[in-house]
Design an enzyme around this catalytic site. Structure first.
Site, PDB file in Angstrom:
ATOM      1  N   HIS A   1       2.755  10.964   2.671  1.00  0.00           N
ATOM      2  CA  HIS A   1       2.273  11.968   1.710  1.00  0.00           C
ATOM      3  C   HIS A   1       2.999  13.313   1.857  1.00  0.00           C
ATOM      4  O   HIS A   1       3.394  13.928   0.880  1.00  0.00           O
ATOM      5  CB  HIS A   1       0.765  12.194   1.881  1.00  0.00           C
TER       6      HIS A   1
ATOM      7  N   HIS B   1       0.823  -1.210   0.000  1.00  0.00           N
ATOM      8  CA  HIS B   1       0.000   0.000   0.000  1.00  0.00           C
ATOM      9  C   HIS B   1       0.858   1.262   0.000  1.00  0.00           C
ATOM     10  O   HIS B   1       0.518   2.256  -0.654  1.00  0.00           O
ATOM     11  CB  HIS B   1      -0.992   0.031   1.166  1.00  0.00           C
TER      12      HIS B   1
ATOM     13  N   ASP C   1       0.673   4.358  -2.575  1.00  0.00           N
ATOM     14  CA  ASP C   1       0.608   5.785  -2.219  1.00  0.00           C
ATOM     15  C   ASP C   1       1.734   6.563  -2.911  1.00  0.00           C
ATOM     16  O   ASP C   1       1.540   7.691  -3.363  1.00  0.00           O
ATOM     17  CB  ASP C   1       0.755   5.963  -0.705  1.00  0.00           C
TER      18      ASP C   1
HETATM   19 ZN   LIG Z   1      -3.114   5.251   0.835  1.00  0.00          ZN
END
Ligand SMILES: [Zn+2]
Length: 304
Positions: free
Chosen positions: A265, A238, A242
């Site tokens: 992020h 995952h 991302d």
């Molecule tokens: Zn994510």
């Protein structure tokens, strides 16, 4: 199915609905085909005049819990999984209509979005695809987090996550990303969270739409979701997803090797800002090194 030298869009519009993981709000989503050099753009059809924002790193307004883009007083939140699906499947141009400020979370992965795109069909367009081609390494390191990008003949991503938790510990995955690999091995990896964090977020009014149907939740020692994990190393898969979504905000596909360790992020976004300033370390061109007249226009747009 893919022609890497030509730009691609979807063959026809395709829709779905779901709930926003933070707002808990129902949202409807329609993906439309878009012309050459359009890129990926989001349009808020619940607001007057249907404002549009490009999915680009210079439109990012928040990265604390998800990647949020915005312009002139409106936002579109949690775009990273849909962006990963576009990038992973090699779709350059699309217009995304959405009737709320937050994208639907679906099952917490990019799988449902990838399926939508495959259902719509992927279509080659009559214009060359331009890439960011990496000539020299660019690196950023801060508080144990690291992101680097290096020259490579393909698009490779290497991700390492480290959590002091018996189910995760250190997981690493390094792979060339092709559309087939993305579909089979990455798209369905779900987002994950720790039970104590989920409880804390709900207390502060966040994660209102979060359930075991749209995230892997782990307590001190086990996965709380009934079916367990989809992959033994679903967590790092995952993170890689991302990473693909966040880096797609550069606006063009990458020929290079991304290395990310303990990043997220926010750190990806900081890296993209640094990347764009280091213009001697990369160039944008088609794979055979030529520029199309429309591509020149596109690059001008990217520079703004
Ligand atoms: Zn994510």
């Amino acid at each position: 199915m893919n022609h890497p030298n030509a730009q691609q869009t979807i063959s026809r519009p395709v829709s779905c609905s779901g709930i926003g993981v933070h707002s808990g709000k129902q949202v409807n989503l329609t993906l439309h085909p878009a012309p050459l050099n359009h890129g990926i753009k989001f349009r808020r059809i619940d607001l007057p005049d249907y404002p549009v924002v490009a999915a680009r790193f210079n439109k990012v307004v928040d990265t604390s819990l998800a990647t949020v883009i915005g312009d002139d007083g409106f936002i579109v939140s949690t775009i990273e999984h849909l962006m990963a699906a576009f990038a992973g499947l090699g779709i350059d141009n699309a217009l995304v209509d959405v009737d709320s400020h937050e994208m639907p979370i679906m099952d917490g992965s990019a799988g449902p979005f990838a399926e939508m795109l495959m259902t719509a069909g992927i279509e080659c367009q009559d214009g060359p695809r331009c890439f960011f081609i990496i000539n020299k390494p660019i690196e950023l390191e801060e508080d144990g987090k690291f992101v680097g990008i290096y020259p490579s003949d393909d698009f490779r991503v290497s991700c390492t996550i480290t959590f002091d938790h018996p189910l995760i510990q250190t997981q690493t995955l390094s792979t060339v990303i092709t559309p087939d690999y993305f579909l089979k091995e990455i798209a369905c990896a779900r987002t994950f969270g720790f039970l104590h964090e989920v409880e804390l977020m709900k207390k502060y009014g966040l994660g209102q739409g979060g359930t075991l149907d749209n995230a892997v939740v782990i307590d001190h020692e086990r996965v709380l979701n009934e079916g367990g994990l989809r992959f033994q190393d679903e967590f790092v898969r995952h993170k890689l997803l991302d990473c693909i979504g966040d880096f797609s905000l550069l606006g063009l596909p990458i020929r290079g090797h991304i290395v990310a360790k303990r990043s997220g992020h926010g750190f990806h976004h900081t890296f993209l800002e640094k990347f764009f300033l280091e213009k001697n370390s990369w160039q944008t061109c088609t794979l055979n090194g030529t520029f199309h007249k429309d591509t020149a226009g596109h690059l001008k747009q990217l520079a703004n």
